[in-house]
Design a protein around this motif. Structure first.
Motif, PDB file in Angstrom:
ATOM      1  N   ASN A  36      40.990 -57.912  69.189  1.00  0.00           N
ATOM      2  CA  ASN A  36      40.182 -57.470  70.331  1.00  0.00           C
ATOM      3  C   ASN A  36      38.729 -57.838  70.103  1.00  0.00           C
ATOM      4  O   ASN A  36      38.216 -57.695  69.001  1.00  0.00           O
ATOM      5  CB  ASN A  36      40.292 -55.957  70.515  1.00  0.00           C
ATOM      6  CG  ASN A  36      41.588 -55.590  71.197  1.00  0.00           C
ATOM      7  OD1 ASN A  36      42.080 -56.347  72.035  1.00  0.00           O
ATOM      8  ND2 ASN A  36      42.144 -54.457  70.826  1.00  0.00           N
ATOM      9  N   LYS A  40      38.682 -63.936  73.639  1.00  0.00           N
ATOM     10  CA  LYS A  40      39.809 -64.557  74.348  1.00  0.00           C
ATOM     11  C   LYS A  40      39.601 -64.541  75.868  1.00  0.00           C
ATOM     12  O   LYS A  40      39.759 -65.557  76.528  1.00  0.00           O
ATOM     13  CB  LYS A  40      41.129 -63.839  74.003  1.00  0.00           C
ATOM     14  CG  LYS A  40      41.453 -63.815  72.513  1.00  0.00           C
ATOM     15  CD  LYS A  40      42.818 -63.218  72.228  1.00  0.00           C
ATOM     16  CE  LYS A  40      42.988 -61.750  72.625  1.00  0.00           C
ATOM     17  NZ  LYS A  40      42.086 -60.815  71.891  1.00  0.00           N
ATOM     18  N   SER A  41      39.250 -63.364  76.383  1.00  0.00           N
ATOM     19  CA  SER A  41      39.064 -63.276  77.841  1.00  0.00           C
ATOM     20  C   SER A  41      37.841 -64.072  78.272  1.00  0.00           C
ATOM     21  O   SER A  41      37.825 -64.666  79.355  1.00  0.00           O
ATOM     22  CB  SER A  41      38.939 -61.823  78.282  1.00  0.00           C
ATOM     23  OG  SER A  41      40.152 -61.153  78.028  1.00  0.00           O
ATOM     24  N   THR A  42      36.818 -64.090  77.417  1.00  0.00           N
ATOM     25  CA  THR A  42      35.629 -64.889  77.721  1.00  0.00           C
ATOM     26  C   THR A  42      36.027 -66.361  77.841  1.00  0.00           C
ATOM     27  O   THR A  42      35.619 -67.039  78.785  1.00  0.00           O
ATOM     28  CB  THR A  42      34.571 -64.709  76.609  1.00  0.00           C
ATOM     29  OG1 THR A  42      34.241 -63.324  76.541  1.00  0.00           O
ATOM     30  CG2 THR A  42      33.326 -65.528  76.878  1.00  0.00           C
ATOM     31  N   SER A  44      38.928 -67.638  78.672  1.00  0.00           N
ATOM     32  CA  SER A  44      39.664 -67.914  79.911  1.00  0.00           C
ATOM     33  C   SER A  44      38.726 -67.869  81.116  1.00  0.00           C
ATOM     34  O   SER A  44      38.820 -68.707  82.006  1.00  0.00           O
ATOM     35  CB  SER A  44      40.858 -66.973  80.080  1.00  0.00           C
ATOM     36  OG  SER A  44      40.455 -65.647  80.012  1.00  0.00           O
ATOM     37  N   SER A  45      37.783 -66.930  81.123  1.00  0.00           N
ATOM     38  CA  SER A  45      36.836 -66.838  82.243  1.00  0.00           C
ATOM     39  C   SER A  45      35.937 -68.062  82.319  1.00  0.00           C
ATOM     40  O   SER A  45      35.631 -68.548  83.411  1.00  0.00           O
ATOM     41  CB  SER A  45      35.957 -65.602  82.103  1.00  0.00           C
ATOM     42  OG  SER A  45      36.744 -64.450  82.138  1.00  0.00           O
ATOM     43  N   GLN A  85      43.334 -59.964  85.172  1.00  0.00           N
ATOM     44  CA  GLN A  85      43.608 -58.820  84.308  1.00  0.00           C
ATOM     45  C   GLN A  85      43.581 -57.521  85.102  1.00  0.00           C
ATOM     46  O   GLN A  85      44.317 -56.602  84.816  1.00  0.00           O
ATOM     47  CB  GLN A  85      42.575 -58.748  83.189  1.00  0.00           C
ATOM     48  CG  GLN A  85      42.896 -59.699  82.057  1.00  0.00           C
ATOM     49  CD  GLN A  85      42.356 -59.194  80.738  1.00  0.00           C
ATOM     50  OE1 GLN A  85      41.516 -58.298  80.697  1.00  0.00           O
ATOM     51  NE2 GLN A  85      42.832 -59.760  79.662  1.00  0.00           N
ATOM     52  N   ASP A 170      46.043 -64.484  80.998  1.00  0.00           N
ATOM     53  CA  ASP A 170      45.355 -63.605  80.054  1.00  0.00           C
ATOM     54  C   ASP A 170      46.068 -62.262  80.095  1.00  0.00           C
ATOM     55  O   ASP A 170      45.904 -61.500  81.043  1.00  0.00           O
ATOM     56  CB  ASP A 170      43.881 -63.484  80.461  1.00  0.00           C
ATOM     57  CG  ASP A 170      43.057 -62.771  79.404  1.00  0.00           C
ATOM     58  OD1 ASP A 170      43.642 -62.204  78.461  1.00  0.00           O
ATOM     59  OD2 ASP A 170      41.824 -62.776  79.521  1.00  0.00           O
ATOM     60  N   THR A 172      46.760 -58.634  79.238  1.00  0.00           N
ATOM     61  CA  THR A 172      46.242 -57.407  78.633  1.00  0.00           C
ATOM     62  C   THR A 172      47.368 -56.799  77.811  1.00  0.00           C
ATOM     63  O   THR A 172      48.532 -56.979  78.118  1.00  0.00           O
ATOM     64  CB  THR A 172      45.854 -56.349  79.689  1.00  0.00           C
ATOM     65  OG1 THR A 172      46.847 -56.356  80.688  1.00  0.00           O
ATOM     66  CG2 THR A 172      44.506 -56.610  80.261  1.00  0.00           C
TER      67      THR A 172
END
Ligand SMILES: Nc1ncnc2c1ncn2[C@@H]1O[C@H](COP(=O)(O)OP(=O)(O)O)[C@@H](O)[C@H]1O
Ligand SMILES: [Mg+2]
Length: 249
Positions: A36, A40-42, A44-45, A85, A170, A172
């Motif tokens: 966490n 990772k989400s950054t 993909s964004s 997400q 992505d 969650t």
């Protein structure tokens, strides 16, 4: 398909991605794992063109074309699909009507006329059958009261209808029960072909029990610190992320 070179990105002045390199070819499924907060989400964004994130260095190429300056909508029209997400509820707009609008907007951006109603219906039926989606589900209001599994079903249905070149899922970790995982995995397995590519982002190895990725990458502190095959995911499951952190220090 997707080439990322030395990608650096920040949010609100905070550096998150610190030199990511990634090469995804048509026909491949890549998994990006990591603890966490690793970015990772950054990642993909930033690939999808979310303007909250500022790309400060590097290059993103889609099929050899530099897409750095394109906004999220243009990237979507070029064939990049990013799962949500936190999907928004749109009361009064059905799953089907939402996707019809999305398809016709994409066609418009490419200078094409709307898809005919009969062609659209045929496509909806084909994809719903492929994914075992009940037609009753298709007339429900978008995301309204959807369970975790239904959100995933809608997402996979959108992916099937839009036929993106590059899908970024992505996932969650909270609220994804086994049924939801299976819906995602089944969708990816049925929709992958030698013309498209999928990047699956996941914290846990569980999802990879149902999808066999061609490559697995570990993101840690904004960098890919290890890449390998599916065995790497198994090793991570057994040893945890601390093992990677120690090795990369
Ligand atoms: N919109 C945002 N504003 C401020 N900080 C953010 C934002 N998005 C992400 N971050 C921070 O960036 C880091 C990486 O987050 P994220 O990309 O969501 O990681 P992951 O998906 O791997 O858990 C975290 O420290 C997070 O707090
Ligand atoms: Mg995340």
């Amino acid at each position: 398909m997707l080439t990322i070179e030395n990608l650096h990105a920040s949010v609100n002045g905070k550096k998150i991605l610190k030199g990511v390199d990634l090469d995804v070819k048509a026909g491949e499924v890549h998994a990006i794992m990591g603890p966490n907060g690793s970015g990772k989400s950054t990642l993909s964004s930033v690939i999808a063109g979310n303007e909250v994130y500022e790309m400060t260095k590097g290059n993103i190429l889609l099929n050899g074309e530099d897409i750095n300056e394109l906004d999220a909508e243009d990237r979507a029209h070029k064939g990049i699909f990013l799962s949500f997400q936190y999907p928004v509820e749109i009361p009064g707009v059905s799953v089907t009507n939402f996707i019809k609008t999305a398809i016709n907007e994409s066609r418009k951006a490419q200078g094409l006329d709307d898809m005919s109603a009969s062609e659209m219906l045929k496509k909806i039926r084909q994809k719903a059958a492929l994914l075992d989606i009940d037609t009753k589900f298709l007339s429900r209001s978008l995301n309204e009261g959807f369970s975790g599994g239904e959100k995933k079903r809608n997402e996979i249905f959108q992916m099937a209808m839009l036929e993106p070149k590059l899908s970024i899922l992505d996932e969650t970790d909270s609220g994804l029960d086994i049924d939801a995982l299976k819906i995602v995995a089944n969708g990816v397995n049925k929709l992958k072909n030698d013309q498209n590519a999928v990047v699956i982002i996941t914290h846990y190895q569980r999802l990879l029990n149902y999808i066999a990725p061609d490559f697995v990458h570990v993101l840690h502190d904004g960098k890919i610190v290890k890449s390998g095959t599916k065995d790497l995911a198994n090793e991570l499951e057994a040893k945890g992320y601390d093992w990677i952190k120690q090795e990369s220090n």
